[in-house]
Design an enzyme around this catalytic site. Structure first.
Site, PDB file in Angstrom:
ATOM      1  N   ASP A  39      -0.599   4.442   0.455  1.00  0.00           N
ATOM      2  CA  ASP A  39      -1.253   5.722   0.200  1.00  0.00           C
ATOM      3  C   ASP A  39      -2.283   5.963   1.304  1.00  0.00           C
ATOM      4  OD1 ASP A  39      -1.571   8.051  -1.360  1.00  0.00           O
ATOM      5  OD2 ASP A  39      -3.400   7.248  -2.219  1.00  0.00           O
ATOM      6  N   ARG A  98     -10.765   8.538   5.065  1.00  0.00           N
ATOM      7  CA  ARG A  98     -11.978   8.207   4.323  1.00  0.00           C
ATOM      8  C   ARG A  98     -13.111   9.202   4.567  1.00  0.00           C
ATOM      9  NH1 ARG A  98      -9.886   4.921   0.517  1.00  0.00           N
ATOM     10  NH2 ARG A  98      -8.871   3.091   1.419  1.00  0.00           N
ATOM     11  N   GLN A 102     -12.337  12.350   2.665  1.00  0.00           N
ATOM     12  CA  GLN A 102     -12.488  12.041   1.244  1.00  0.00           C
ATOM     13  C   GLN A 102     -13.953  12.007   0.833  1.00  0.00           C
ATOM     14  OE1 GLN A 102     -10.504   8.435   0.086  1.00  0.00           O
ATOM     15  NE2 GLN A 102     -11.140   8.556  -2.039  1.00  0.00           N
ATOM     16  N   THR A 113       2.207   9.845   1.949  1.00  0.00           N
ATOM     17  CA  THR A 113       2.333   8.601   1.191  1.00  0.00           C
ATOM     18  C   THR A 113       3.679   8.008   1.556  1.00  0.00           C
ATOM     19  OG1 THR A 113       1.033   9.481  -0.660  1.00  0.00           O
ATOM     20  CG2 THR A 113       2.419   7.558  -1.105  1.00  0.00           C
TER      21      THR A 113
END
Length: 434
Positions: free
Chosen positions: A244, A248, A251, A268
């Protein structure tokens, strides 16, 4: 780690399936979809260094799933999975008999037929094995959740208040689930540098992998009807390796107050072979002791995890060989796939054939067992050194990440093959204009 024996034939007349360390012995027989040059897609199973054409076997009358018509001359294994556990068991028994040393000789002894249905894996293009109906990713590894929480909230507040009570998850994008070997473009998006009052736009600078196992749902349910953990376990057809990919920095900016969105939606990757639950049966292990009691609908009915060794390797662009950066085991998960599925359905959410559930990042207790660079390099503060002498805090363009794994039995291995992906530069930005 204890080794286990398994029911069923131990040797095949396909000699490569008997080799030590072979991922695809006769006790495995994982399902996938393949094609040869100039030919149509069809379903197959892996046996040794070969792929067995199930559509041709079905046409020849050597296997029969019990459906009203053929199910293997398809672009996915969904039609077969939808038939349910009885059909899965029947076809597995038929295939084992046809491939076993000393078994049903109709395939082995028919030279013309055998030559037309058994192909070297090297000649096959492996495709996405399932039509992904929906994709949900979980956050169900305790060590991973503790590590990530510790970085951002401190060890004393690492786990959210609900974490020990429910398998936390979010709905991802089925449209960008891709088969192993597909190149991954570095995603574009918003991120907010720590020293800036405003977000900036551009390629992710903190691109990461996540080592996961994906469970593939074979039989669905009905909207408005919960399922028990035991029923959920029966609904699972098998498992794939799953990466996955995660941005970062994107996110960190977008996930408050909701959850992952663009940081995960871009790709993914899954392995091309679905290893059946039947092949993994001898490797069942129990989930860990509960720190807080689970509510009745999530309680285990028996061992629900599997003893599967997993590795992650990273090969920089131009490097002759890869560096193994993590070794861990699926048994470290706090919640099993069956518990995740039961929780997913408990509100009345309908689960469908082809649904894919990501386990969440699989991390063991030691630093070399962490399942993401975010943990291995501890948020970029402790870069890891590769065998080439290069260092990594996050992925760079040209890096190739490979996930591998398998369960070790007594004289055989139930392997998954590999799940690989290479990082390409971000696509050029469009002329946004006005």
């Amino acid at each position: 780690m204890a080794v286990r024996s398994s029911e069923g034939p131990s040797r095949s007349w396909v000699e490569s399936a008997n080799a030590a360390g072979c991922d695809f012995p006769i006790r495995n027989l994982p399902y996938g979809v393949f094609r040869r040059a100039g030919e149509a897609l069809r379903c197959g199973v892996a046996i040794g260094d070969f792929v067995l054409d199930l559509a041709a076997l079905e046409d020849a009358g050597l296997i029969n799933a019990g459906a009203h018509g053929p199910v293997f001359r398809e672009r996915s294994i969904n039609a077969f999975m939808a038939l349910g556990p009885k059909a899965w068991a029947v076809v597995r028994a038929q295939l084992m008999s046809l491939l076993a040393e000393g078994g049903d000789g109709r395939l082995r002894e028919d030279v013309v037929l055998c030559g037309g249905v058994l192909f070297p894996l090297a000649e096959a293009e492996l495709m996405l094995p399932i039509e992904v109906a929906g994709y949900t990713d979980f956050y169900a590894g305790r060590q991973h959740a503790f590590n990530v929480g510790s970085m951002f909230r401190g060890a004393e507040n690492a786990l959210p208040p609900n974490w020990l009570h429910i398998p936390i998850g979010y709905n991802g994008r089925a449209s960008t689930v891709v088969v192993s070997g597909t190149d991954i473009h570095r995603p574009l998006g918003q991120r907010k540098p720590p020293d800036s009052d405003m977000p900036v736009f551009g390629p992710s600078r903190r691109l990461d992998f996540e080592l996961e196992l994906g469970s593939v749902i074979g039989t669905g349910g009905r909207m408005g009807e919960p399922v028990t953990v035991g029923q959920a376990d029966e609904m699972i057809f098998g498992y794939v390796l799953l990466n996955d990919w995660s941005a970062r920095d994107i996110q960190a900016w977008e996930y408050q107050p909701l959850g992952p969105f663009q940081a995960k939606a871009f790709a993914t990757s899954i392995s091309p072979w679905v290893v059946t639950k039947a092949a993994l049966e001898p490797f069942r292990v129990s989930t860990p002791q509960r720190e807080k009691p689970l509510l009745p609908y999530l309680r285990e009915t028996g061992p629900l995890l599997y003893d599967i060794d997993l590795e992650v390797s990273l090969r920089p662009a131009g490097a002759a060989q890869a560096t193994i950066v993590s070794r861990t085991n699926y048994r470290h998960m706090y919640y099993s796939a069956a518990q995740q599925l039961a929780h997913h359905a408990v509100s009345g959410c309908r689960m469908d054939c082809g649904d894919l559930l990501g386990s969440g990042t699989i991390s063991g207790p030691g630093k070399g067992e962490y399942g993401s660079l975010l943990e291995l390099a501890w948020g970029g503060k402790e870069p890891i050194t590769l065998d080439t002498g290069e260092t990594r805090s996050f992925l760079e363009d040209g890096d190739v990440v490979a996930l591998t794994g398998g369960a070790q039995g007594e004289g055989y291995r139930i392997g998954f093959g590999a799940c690989t992906g290479r990082i390409l530069p971000a696509p050029p930005e469009p002329d946004w204009g006005s």
